[in-house]
Design a protein around this motif. Structure first.
Motif, short mmCIF file in Angstrom:
data_model
loop_
_atom_site.label_atom_id
_atom_site.label_comp_id
_atom_site.label_asym_id
_atom_site.label_seq_id
_atom_site.Cartn_x
_atom_site.Cartn_y
_atom_site.Cartn_z
N LYS A 1 73.00 45.67 -41.24
CA LYS A 1 72.69 44.27 -40.61
C LYS A 1 71.09 44.26 -40.33
CE LYS A 1 76.99 44.13 -37.77
NZ LYS A 1 77.79 44.15 -36.29
N ASP B 1 78.93 53.42 -37.43
CA ASP B 1 78.01 52.37 -36.60
C ASP B 1 76.68 52.53 -37.04
OD1 ASP B 1 80.68 51.84 -35.19
OD2 ASP B 1 80.27 53.06 -33.55
N THR C 1 76.29 50.59 -40.35
CA THR C 1 76.64 49.28 -40.18
C THR C 1 75.48 48.42 -39.46
OG1 THR C 1 78.87 49.53 -39.89
CG2 THR C 1 78.02 47.47 -38.92
N GLU C 2 74.63 49.28 -38.51
CA GLU C 2 73.75 48.62 -37.63
C GLU C 2 72.53 48.64 -38.78
OE1 GLU C 2 71.75 46.55 -34.98
OE2 GLU C 2 73.72 47.16 -34.86
N PRO D 1 74.94 40.90 -45.21
CA PRO D 1 75.48 42.22 -45.35
C PRO D 1 76.27 42.30 -46.57
CG PRO D 1 75.58 41.81 -43.03
CD PRO D 1 75.24 40.46 -43.55
N LYS E 1 84.81 51.52 -45.12
CA LYS E 1 84.49 51.88 -43.77
C LYS E 1 83.13 52.56 -43.61
CE LYS E 1 89.36 52.70 -42.77
NZ LYS E 1 90.57 53.65 -42.34
N LEU E 2 82.34 51.70 -42.76
CA LEU E 2 81.07 52.33 -42.53
C LEU E 2 80.89 52.87 -40.97
CD1 LEU E 2 78.98 49.27 -44.04
CD2 LEU E 2 79.84 51.45 -45.20
#
Length: 91
Positions: free
Chosen positions: A17, A10, A13-14, A27, A7-8
């Motif tokens: 990416k 937001d 995660t951005e 990723p 679980k990352l």
């Protein structure tokens, strides 16, 4: 091959990416690479610590050692015309 869920947030995660796009990788590739590097680093760190502790136990049992000045002198001679032999352990 096992599948693991991570679980990352937001923001992470951005960032992942964006970096994947810049490196033209997925990723997933970046995450596997990061995990591999971390595990290798920690395995080396753990092995170094184990070696250091073994050396310490050996010193406590025998009292044999080289001084910092002896070790430094030897290391400074590396690659010179007067390269020295490693110093001998003594009590």
């Amino acid at each position: 091959m096992a599948t693991t869920s991570v679980k990352l947030n937001d923001e992470l995660t951005e960032r992942l990416k964006n970096l994947a796009d810049l490196k033209r990788r997925t990723p997933h590739w970046l995450m596997v690479e990061a995990i591999n590097r971390y595990i290798e680093q920690e395995e080396k760190r753990t092995a170094l610590y184990a070696d250091a502790m073994e050396s310490w136990r050996d010193y406590e049992e025998t009292g044999e050692h080289v001084t910092w000045d002896e070790a430094r002198s030897w290391l400074q001679s590396w690659g010179t015309e007067d390269e020295q032999e490693p110093p001998k352990c003594h009590q």
